[in-house]
Scaffold this active site. Sequence first.
Site, mmCIF file in Angstrom:
data_model
loop_
_atom_site.group_PDB
_atom_site.id
_atom_site.type_symbol
_atom_site.label_atom_id
_atom_site.label_comp_id
_atom_site.label_asym_id
_atom_site.label_seq_id
_atom_site.Cartn_x
_atom_site.Cartn_y
_atom_site.Cartn_z
ATOM 1 N N PRO A 289 53.263 32.165 52.378
ATOM 2 C CA PRO A 289 52.187 33.139 52.314
ATOM 3 C C PRO A 289 52.793 34.662 51.770
ATOM 4 O O PRO A 289 53.829 35.045 51.982
ATOM 5 C CB PRO A 289 52.026 33.414 53.838
ATOM 6 C CG PRO A 289 53.501 33.014 54.639
ATOM 7 C CD PRO A 289 54.166 31.949 53.442
ATOM 8 N N ARG A 291 49.722 37.483 50.574
ATOM 9 C CA ARG A 291 48.768 38.335 51.121
ATOM 10 C C ARG A 291 48.549 38.378 52.857
ATOM 11 O O ARG A 291 48.656 39.486 53.273
ATOM 12 C CB ARG A 291 47.403 37.935 50.730
ATOM 13 C CG ARG A 291 46.256 38.790 51.053
ATOM 14 C CD ARG A 291 44.777 38.162 50.701
ATOM 15 N NE ARG A 291 44.793 37.369 49.462
ATOM 16 C CZ ARG A 291 44.441 37.762 48.147
ATOM 17 N NH1 ARG A 291 44.124 39.055 48.058
ATOM 18 N NH2 ARG A 291 44.436 36.888 47.064
ATOM 19 N N ARG A 327 42.670 45.844 41.750
ATOM 20 C CA ARG A 327 41.820 44.414 42.429
ATOM 21 C C ARG A 327 40.323 44.734 42.282
ATOM 22 O O ARG A 327 39.771 43.807 41.759
ATOM 23 C CB ARG A 327 42.341 44.304 43.768
ATOM 24 C CG ARG A 327 43.749 43.938 44.008
ATOM 25 C CD ARG A 327 43.882 43.353 45.237
ATOM 26 N NE ARG A 327 43.468 42.044 45.365
ATOM 27 C CZ ARG A 327 42.341 41.732 46.230
ATOM 28 N NH1 ARG A 327 41.620 42.845 46.566
ATOM 29 N NH2 ARG A 327 41.690 40.493 46.236
ATOM 30 N N TYR A 331 38.973 41.788 39.847
ATOM 31 C CA TYR A 331 38.156 40.728 40.611
ATOM 32 C C TYR A 331 37.069 41.082 41.329
ATOM 33 O O TYR A 331 36.354 40.224 42.099
ATOM 34 C CB TYR A 331 39.094 40.252 41.755
ATOM 35 C CG TYR A 331 40.594 39.913 41.311
ATOM 36 C CD1 TYR A 331 40.948 39.013 40.371
ATOM 37 C CD2 TYR A 331 41.581 40.816 41.805
ATOM 38 C CE1 TYR A 331 42.367 38.826 40.161
ATOM 39 C CE2 TYR A 331 43.159 40.568 41.451
ATOM 40 C CZ TYR A 331 43.259 39.864 40.816
ATOM 41 O OH TYR A 331 44.573 39.450 40.392
ATOM 42 N N CYS A 358 40.285 56.686 31.758
ATOM 43 C CA CYS A 358 39.191 56.774 30.577
ATOM 44 C C CYS A 358 38.837 55.278 30.627
ATOM 45 O O CYS A 358 38.895 54.684 29.369
ATOM 46 C CB CYS A 358 39.782 57.484 29.330
ATOM 47 S SG CYS A 358 40.385 58.752 29.597
ATOM 48 N N GLU A 359 38.216 54.639 31.408
ATOM 49 C CA GLU A 359 37.621 53.312 31.438
ATOM 50 C C GLU A 359 36.418 53.400 32.436
ATOM 51 O O GLU A 359 36.658 53.763 33.460
ATOM 52 C CB GLU A 359 38.648 52.192 31.914
ATOM 53 C CG GLU A 359 39.824 52.177 30.968
ATOM 54 C CD GLU A 359 39.830 51.256 29.930
ATOM 55 O OE1 GLU A 359 38.663 50.303 29.822
ATOM 56 O OE2 GLU A 359 40.603 51.145 29.227
HETATM 57 N N1 LLP Z 1 52.533 30.749 46.149
HETATM 58 C C1 LLP Z 1 52.425 30.587 44.846
HETATM 59 C C2 LLP Z 1 52.718 29.460 44.008
HETATM 60 C C3 LLP Z 1 51.299 31.680 44.377
HETATM 61 O O1 LLP Z 1 50.730 31.248 42.952
HETATM 62 C C4 LLP Z 1 50.833 32.483 45.179
HETATM 63 C C5 LLP Z 1 49.935 33.458 44.725
HETATM 64 C C6 LLP Z 1 51.367 32.455 46.517
HETATM 65 C C7 LLP Z 1 52.340 31.378 46.766
HETATM 66 C C8 LLP Z 1 50.875 33.416 47.380
HETATM 67 O O2 LLP Z 1 49.538 33.500 47.804
HETATM 68 P P1 LLP Z 1 48.650 34.357 49.018
HETATM 69 O O3 LLP Z 1 49.327 33.863 50.140
HETATM 70 O O4 LLP Z 1 49.169 35.634 48.657
HETATM 71 O O5 LLP Z 1 47.323 33.938 48.637
HETATM 72 N N2 LLP Z 1 46.291 39.011 42.490
HETATM 73 C C9 LLP Z 1 45.455 38.222 43.176
HETATM 74 C C10 LLP Z 1 46.313 37.183 43.804
HETATM 75 C C11 LLP Z 1 46.970 36.195 42.813
HETATM 76 C C12 LLP Z 1 47.746 35.107 43.757
HETATM 77 C C13 LLP Z 1 48.653 34.650 42.912
HETATM 78 N N3 LLP Z 1 49.629 33.573 43.470
HETATM 79 C C14 LLP Z 1 44.631 39.082 44.072
HETATM 80 O O6 LLP Z 1 44.976 40.259 43.952
HETATM 81 O O7 LLP Z 1 43.732 38.661 44.870
#
Ligand code: LLP
Length: 430
Positions: A289, A291, A327, A331, A358-359
């Site tokens: 985990p 996020r 973000r 997104y 400037c975007e």
């Molecule tokens: N494991 C792997 C192999 C991953 O690629 C990721 C996230 C995680 C774990 C952790 O995932 P989480 O629990 O955070 O969902 N920048 C994007 C999110 C990109 C996630 C990339 N991989 C955003 O701001 O929403």
Amino acid sequence: MTTPAPLPTPVGSPHFAYRDGVLHAEGVSVALLAERLGTPLYVYSRAALRAAYEAYREGIGGRDVLVCYGMKANSNLAVLREFARLGAGFDIVSAGELQRVLAAGGDPGKVVFSGVGKQAAEMRLALEARVKCFNVESVPELHRLSQVAHAMGKRAPVSLRVNPDVDPKTHPYISTGLKENKFGIAIEEARAAYLTAASLPGIEVVGVDCHIGSQITETAPFLDALDKLLDLLDALAADGIHVEHLDLGGGLGIRYADETALAPSQLLSQVFERIDARGYGSRQIVLEPGRSLVGNAGILVTQVEYLKPTAAKNFLIVDAAMTDLIRPTLYDAYHGVLAVAPRADASTAVYDVVGPVCESGDWLAKDRELAVREGDYLAVESAGAYGMVMASNYNTRPRAAEVMVDGDHYHVVRARETIEHLLALESTLG
Ligand code: LLP
């Protein structure tokens, strides 16, 4: 006399709350932090980090589960140290992340190394550090890893990251577990890939891995993926291949607006039920985990520079930008925006909160009702994950400072960059 507007309710974490009309992080006024340390400023709550980890512990109970923090979400050393102390491992995707884990006092024996493009030098470093497992994402990577390990007189512990092709039509989420993306090995090809792995001199098969996506708020996609992994384990057992652990990746969603966060206990109870029913109850479960451990433990504080009403829209121009939090524009992501000290003496209007870059894409929030004046501070909520780590220096903007609040105290955990830092690596032709 105007009656003060009711205070807004911060989302996500009780560790960010209003006291005497001012937003606080635990016991510290966010306004005071902004005045002392400047803006833009990332503010983290140590108690919120701990609470997020505790939620995993509760879900785990007495079972064998290793939480490997997906540190790409927030890799500040103070954050890593906190999780290391709590007993977490780490999910890394580069040699740089491994070096951060080591610098923060993390245990390399609890590190899983993910990523589609691992270089030989990174593999060497991870083998020297004795990481727990390489999550291998392709057959060519398997061959390279075997060569590198063999040359070092070692065998690399490996899980194959399997792409379970979970159907996005039934589960609308941002997916990485689909056939058409670059991650993992297609589930239909996984059995053959494991036979290859088992035959290579520098490889030791230890696990199975998947990661299906991020910000997932339902259990169904995880359970669909788990079922497919368990089918694969049956097939591997028939081939005489034994795995010690099952890595289910990260992806648990948090609350940004009105979502219901997926509690680890909610997911884990069902995971345990299924692995027990299928006879794999003794296998270790690994989770990655990101996020859900840090997202709601941080805010981005910014100051209002200008109020700019135009014929089409009201803009609130602030000193944070897409360079600090990408973000929203990348997104179309929603982050709550709160006045740090809501005031009754300004009229309410609907604003787009934008930065100075400037975007046209440089925005943090759209159509928000706020009563603010020049110089006021705002808090952009749920910014603890994928905030600072994705910051850039576009427009020669030094990156924000980061501060961690701990009860009534605060610690600057990353100093504000200066222009000197930004110019230091450059030179002219004379
Ligand atoms: N494991 C792997 C192999 C991953 O690629 C990721 C996230 C995680 C774990 C952790 O995932 P989480 O629990 O955070 O969902 N920048 C994007 C999110 C990109 C996630 C990339 N991989 C955003 O701001 O929403």
